[in-house]
Design an enzyme around this catalytic site. Structure first.
Site, PDB file in Angstrom:
ATOM      1  N   ASP A 116       0.878  -1.200   0.044  1.00  0.00           N
ATOM      2  CA  ASP A 116       0.053  -0.047   0.186  1.00  0.00           C
ATOM      3  C   ASP A 116       1.060   1.430   0.042  1.00  0.00           C
ATOM      4  O   ASP A 116       1.999   1.325   0.571  1.00  0.00           O
ATOM      5  CB  ASP A 116      -0.869  -0.005   1.434  1.00  0.00           C
ATOM      6  CG  ASP A 116      -2.085  -0.961   1.481  1.00  0.00           C
ATOM      7  OD1 ASP A 116      -2.516  -1.266   0.051  1.00  0.00           O
ATOM      8  OD2 ASP A 116      -2.455  -1.577   2.236  1.00  0.00           O
ATOM      9  N   ASP A 130      -7.115  -0.972  -4.653  1.00  0.00           N
ATOM     10  CA  ASP A 130      -8.137  -0.808  -3.688  1.00  0.00           C
ATOM     11  C   ASP A 130      -9.294   0.227  -4.213  1.00  0.00           C
ATOM     12  O   ASP A 130     -10.140   0.241  -3.870  1.00  0.00           O
ATOM     13  CB  ASP A 130      -7.547  -0.295  -2.393  1.00  0.00           C
ATOM     14  CG  ASP A 130      -6.588  -1.288  -1.580  1.00  0.00           C
ATOM     15  OD1 ASP A 130      -6.948  -2.571  -1.968  1.00  0.00           O
ATOM     16  OD2 ASP A 130      -5.588  -0.773  -0.997  1.00  0.00           O
TER      17      ASP A 130
END
Length: 149
Positions: A116, A130
């Site tokens: 991330d 995402d």
């Protein structure tokens, strides 16, 4: 639109999402040290974090269980898609959802975690996959709502 065109468009969107997701993660891994933060604008930061769980790090450290759950979700998405091929624009959210899920699944299988790197204030870090999943759900709601009228 024919079933073949619908499938082809979904596959094209999914491939684009996977490619963008994997390229951006590779750039972050190559250029930002783990836990390093790079300030951009208005509180937006680039970070390099690892997520072994799913959304918001739930089931962190779940390992193979997380991969199995992701595969079951992908199978359910594909079953839904193939039973709704005639629904107008269903290819778009399906491609977004499929691409996002596959992008993160590639990381989970290959690395054991998901990279991330986008951080906004008061929100956990996330990535392109995402974003695609989140927008895919929103677009799917609109597509199904329009189809039901």
């Amino acid at each position: 639109m024919t079933a073949g065109r619908t499938v082809g468009r979904a596959a094209l969107v999914a491939a684009g999402v996977v490619a963008l997701d994997q390229v951006t993660k590779a750039i972050v891994v190559a250029n930002i040290d783990r836990f390093e933060q790079v300030d951009l604008v208005l509180g937006l930061k680039l970070v390099h974090t690892r997520n072994t769980g799913v959304a918001f790090s739930m089931f962190s450290g779940g390992g193979a269980l997380v991969v199995v759950i992701a595969c079951v979700a992908l199978a359910a998405l594909l079953a839904f898609f193939f039973t709704h091929l005639k629904t107008r624009l269903v290819w778009l959210p399906t491609g977004m959802l499929l691409g996002g899920a596959v992008g993160n699944l590639i990381d989970r299988i290959r690395l054991g975690w998901v990279t991330d790197f986008i951080k906004i204030p008061h929100w956990p870090a996330f990535n392109v996959a995402d974003i695609a999943v989140t927008l895919g759900v929103v677009v799917l709601v609109f597509v199904l709502e329009k189809a039901s009228k």
